[in-house]
Design a protein around this motif. Sequence first.
Motif, PDB file in Angstrom:
ATOM      1  N   SER A   7       1.019  -1.413  -0.621  1.00 20.15           N
ATOM      2  CA  SER A   7       0.250   0.009   0.086  1.00 20.15           C
ATOM      3  C   SER A   7       0.912   1.603  -0.068  1.00 20.15           C
ATOM      4  O   SER A   7       1.285   1.254  -0.369  1.00 20.15           O
ATOM      5  N   GLU A   8       0.327   2.684  -0.078  1.00 16.20           N
ATOM      6  CA  GLU A   8       1.177   3.253  -0.431  1.00 16.20           C
ATOM      7  C   GLU A   8       1.662   3.645   1.727  1.00 16.20           C
ATOM      8  O   GLU A   8       0.450   3.659   2.196  1.00 16.20           O
ATOM      9  N   LYS A   9       2.672   4.253   1.314  1.00 13.91           N
ATOM     10  CA  LYS A   9       3.233   3.985   2.107  1.00 13.91           C
ATOM     11  C   LYS A   9       3.158   5.187   3.418  1.00 13.91           C
ATOM     12  O   LYS A   9       2.110   6.396   2.550  1.00 13.91           O
ATOM     13  N   VAL A  10       2.964   5.651   4.623  1.00 12.49           N
ATOM     14  CA  VAL A  10       2.086   6.179   5.625  1.00 12.49           C
ATOM     15  C   VAL A  10       3.086   7.023   6.040  1.00 12.49           C
ATOM     16  O   VAL A  10       4.506   6.689   6.610  1.00 12.49           O
ATOM     17  N   GLU A  11       2.455   8.464   6.805  1.00 15.80           N
ATOM     18  CA  GLU A  11       3.676   9.386   7.116  1.00 15.80           C
ATOM     19  C   GLU A  11       3.182   9.514   8.411  1.00 15.80           C
ATOM     20  O   GLU A  11       1.860   9.767   9.110  1.00 15.80           O
ATOM     21  N   LEU A  12       4.018   8.703   9.288  1.00 12.13           N
ATOM     22  CA  LEU A  12       4.170   9.406  10.373  1.00 12.13           C
ATOM     23  C   LEU A  12       5.224  10.105  10.947  1.00 12.13           C
ATOM     24  O   LEU A  12       4.930  10.938  11.978  1.00 12.13           O
ATOM     25  N   PHE A  13       6.677  10.533  10.517  1.00 14.31           N
ATOM     26  CA  PHE A  13       7.092  11.464  11.372  1.00 14.31           C
ATOM     27  C   PHE A  13       7.614  12.190  10.648  1.00 14.31           C
ATOM     28  O   PHE A  13       6.985  12.875   9.512  1.00 14.31           O
ATOM     29  N   ASN A  14       7.754  13.914  11.213  1.00  6.82           N
ATOM     30  CA  ASN A  14       8.113  14.586  10.682  1.00  6.82           C
ATOM     31  C   ASN A  14       8.573  14.832   9.847  1.00  6.82           C
ATOM     32  O   ASN A  14      10.028  14.601   9.414  1.00  6.82           O
ATOM     33  N   GLN A  15       8.558  15.673   8.471  1.00  6.64           N
ATOM     34  CA  GLN A  15       8.682  15.656   6.840  1.00  6.64           C
ATOM     35  C   GLN A  15       9.278  14.155   6.499  1.00  6.64           C
ATOM     36  O   GLN A  15      10.358  14.239   5.530  1.00  6.64           O
ATOM     37  N   ASN A  16       8.972  13.186   6.606  1.00  2.16           N
ATOM     38  CA  ASN A  16       9.621  12.172   6.902  1.00  2.16           C
ATOM     39  C   ASN A  16      10.613  11.547   6.965  1.00  2.16           C
ATOM     40  O   ASN A  16      11.748  10.964   6.237  1.00  2.16           O
ATOM     41  N   LYS A  17      11.538  12.687   8.087  1.00  2.00           N
ATOM     42  CA  LYS A  17      12.787  12.341   8.594  1.00  2.00           C
ATOM     43  C   LYS A  17      12.668  11.574   9.830  1.00  2.00           C
ATOM     44  O   LYS A  17      12.227  12.143  10.910  1.00  2.00           O
ATOM     45  N   LEU A  18      13.689  11.326  10.591  1.00  2.00           N
ATOM     46  CA  LEU A  18      14.081  10.779  11.942  1.00  2.00           C
ATOM     47  C   LEU A  18      15.657  11.170  11.776  1.00  2.00           C
ATOM     48  O   LEU A  18      16.888  10.855  11.072  1.00  2.00           O
ATOM     49  N   ARG A  19      16.317  11.864  13.302  1.00  2.00           N
ATOM     50  CA  ARG A  19      17.181  11.920  13.873  1.00  2.00           C
ATOM     51  C   ARG A  19      17.953  11.229  14.877  1.00  2.00           C
ATOM     52  O   ARG A  19      16.051  11.395  15.549  1.00  2.00           O
ATOM     53  N   ILE A  20      18.382  10.135  14.887  1.00  2.00           N
ATOM     54  CA  ILE A  20      18.976  10.005  15.872  1.00  2.00           C
ATOM     55  C   ILE A  20      20.038   9.996  16.469  1.00  2.00           C
ATOM     56  O   ILE A  20      20.877   9.876  16.080  1.00  2.00           O
ATOM     57  N   ALA A  21      19.952  10.087  17.579  1.00  2.00           N
ATOM     58  CA  ALA A  21      20.945   9.986  18.870  1.00  2.00           C
ATOM     59  C   ALA A  21      21.952   9.225  19.300  1.00  2.00           C
ATOM     60  O   ALA A  21      20.873   8.589  20.293  1.00  2.00           O
ATOM     61  N   VAL A 301       2.523   3.060  19.098  1.00  2.83           N
ATOM     62  CA  VAL A 301       2.958   3.504  18.494  1.00  2.83           C
ATOM     63  C   VAL A 301       2.755   5.157  17.674  1.00  2.83           C
ATOM     64  O   VAL A 301       3.767   6.548  18.355  1.00  2.83           O
ATOM     65  N   ALA A 302       1.639   4.884  16.744  1.00  2.00           N
ATOM     66  CA  ALA A 302       1.818   6.194  16.534  1.00  2.00           C
ATOM     67  C   ALA A 302       1.203   7.152  16.973  1.00  2.00           C
ATOM     68  O   ALA A 302       1.173   8.720  16.720  1.00  2.00           O
ATOM     69  N   THR A 303       0.371   6.870  18.035  1.00  2.00           N
ATOM     70  CA  THR A 303      -0.314   7.486  19.167  1.00  2.00           C
ATOM     71  C   THR A 303       0.479   8.502  19.757  1.00  2.00           C
ATOM     72  O   THR A 303       1.072   9.781  20.371  1.00  2.00           O
ATOM     73  N   LYS A 304       1.397   7.508  20.071  1.00  4.45           N
ATOM     74  CA  LYS A 304       2.501   8.827  20.951  1.00  4.45           C
ATOM     75  C   LYS A 304       3.907   9.120  20.428  1.00  4.45           C
ATOM     76  O   LYS A 304       3.670  10.511  20.763  1.00  4.45           O
ATOM     77  N   ILE A 305       3.797   8.869  18.867  1.00  2.00           N
ATOM     78  CA  ILE A 305       4.553  10.101  17.774  1.00  2.00           C
ATOM     79  C   ILE A 305       3.879  10.786  18.237  1.00  2.00           C
ATOM     80  O   ILE A 305       4.123  11.739  17.914  1.00  2.00           O
ATOM     81  N   LYS A 306       2.441  10.949  17.350  1.00  2.00           N
ATOM     82  CA  LYS A 306       1.344  11.799  16.727  1.00  2.00           C
ATOM     83  C   LYS A 306       1.516  12.984  18.244  1.00  2.00           C
ATOM     84  O   LYS A 306       1.501  14.123  17.959  1.00  2.00           O
ATOM     85  N   SER A 307       0.775  12.687  19.325  1.00  4.88           N
ATOM     86  CA  SER A 307       0.954  13.391  20.284  1.00  4.88           C
ATOM     87  C   SER A 307       2.386  14.041  20.597  1.00  4.88           C
ATOM     88  O   SER A 307       2.211  15.415  21.017  1.00  4.88           O
ATOM     89  N   ALA A 308       3.682  13.283  20.721  1.00  2.00           N
ATOM     90  CA  ALA A 308       4.739  14.102  20.916  1.00  2.00           C
ATOM     91  C   ALA A 308       5.255  15.291  19.902  1.00  2.00           C
ATOM     92  O   ALA A 308       5.368  16.487  19.926  1.00  2.00           O
ATOM     93  N   ASN A 309       4.878  14.697  18.480  1.00  2.00           N
ATOM     94  CA  ASN A 309       5.010  15.861  17.379  1.00  2.00           C
ATOM     95  C   ASN A 309       3.790  16.919  17.857  1.00  2.00           C
ATOM     96  O   ASN A 309       4.035  18.121  17.568  1.00  2.00           O
ATOM     97  N   SER A 310       2.805  17.004  18.269  1.00  3.14           N
ATOM     98  CA  SER A 310       1.844  17.977  17.772  1.00  3.14           C
ATOM     99  C   SER A 310       2.012  19.186  19.269  1.00  3.14           C
ATOM    100  O   SER A 310       1.793  20.262  19.324  1.00  3.14           O
ATOM    101  N   MET A 311       3.342  18.177  20.601  1.00  5.54           N
ATOM    102  CA  MET A 311       3.566  19.057  21.551  1.00  5.54           C
ATOM    103  C   MET A 311       4.685  20.015  21.302  1.00  5.54           C
ATOM    104  O   MET A 311       5.214  20.836  22.096  1.00  5.54           O
ATOM    105  N   MET A 312       5.487  19.540  20.079  1.00  2.00           N
ATOM    106  CA  MET A 312       6.439  21.083  19.996  1.00  2.00           C
ATOM    107  C   MET A 312       5.802  22.484  19.108  1.00  2.00           C
ATOM    108  O   MET A 312       5.010  21.882  18.633  1.00  2.00           O
TER     109      MET A 312
END
Length: 330
Positions: A7-21, A301-312
């Motif tokens: 299926s079409e890829k799901v957009e979950l991360f901001n700008q479809n980019k990950l920064r991993i420390a 996982v999506a709920t957690k990430i979307k919640s975090a994104n919404s608080m930025m």
Amino acid sequence: MGVNYMSEKVELFNQNKLRIALTNACNLSCFYCHNEGQKIGCKRQFLSYEYIKQMVEFIIKNNVKVDFINITGGEPTLHKDLINIIDELKKLNCKIRLNTNATLLTKEKIDELKAHGVYSLKIGIDSIFTKQSKPNVLTNKASLDQILENIKYASKIMGVVLNTVVTKFNYKDIDKLIQFTRDSGINRIKIIKLNDTDSRNLNLRDDIADDFKTNQAESNWYYYIFTKYVTLATKTINNPHKGRTDLYFDNNFEIRFCDDICTHGACGNMYTEINANGDILICQRRNISAPVDFTKSYNEVATKIKSANSMMCNSLTKTYKLRDEKYNHI
């Protein structure tokens, strides 16, 4: 249940980019370091290889879109599993860049990184005209000559971007550093405004050299340099939603001026960041993050990430100021 792979890829991360420390550990101690939103002086932490495997499996299983991964730290070359982690991330078929201070690089290490799929290095270097490459408040045994040789070598076989923070340590040398970048065949240097005038109260310490103490003049030097080069550029692209202005010159050379992202509320427009604890970073300045477990279901996982994104902070939605009540449930 995961999303169908075809299926079409799901957009979950901001700008479809990950920064991993991968770690908060570093072999340097630059006075302006914000440690990617992790507390300065906290226990050394290293993101586990197993965590990366779980994350990659989650992304593939659920067909999550990832276009770009930026590996950072601390100093990521300190991680004992760095190459294995890169190999795992390559399964996502995305571009991978490594942030480094270059003090631990060798030609052999550069060759290894390229062979395992790193397409570009983002190298933090603030001066090439002093005894050390960055304003490190501890003893720095790295050879500046060796760092410069490695930068030149890397630029011949892979992409290289230089990162420079404007401080009293280097403001007189910025012009020469820009010229070095061009002469080395590197197409971009990033000039960064100091984000925090004294993140670790170094101004109060008698054992810290004056050049490693900050004051508001850093902003004046940054804007002076910006004003000088914006008049020389052949093309200017202003991107306030990411807190930056890109200046282009002949031969595709670029100077990217980056303001304090907190001034623009730009963090929510850039990427999703995972820190060395395996947490989603919400606020770098306030050291606020939320744990995320990639062994959970997609919805959890999506709920957690979307919640975090919404608080930025996000300048697109005009939410410039953080509100403490937003973090009560983290």
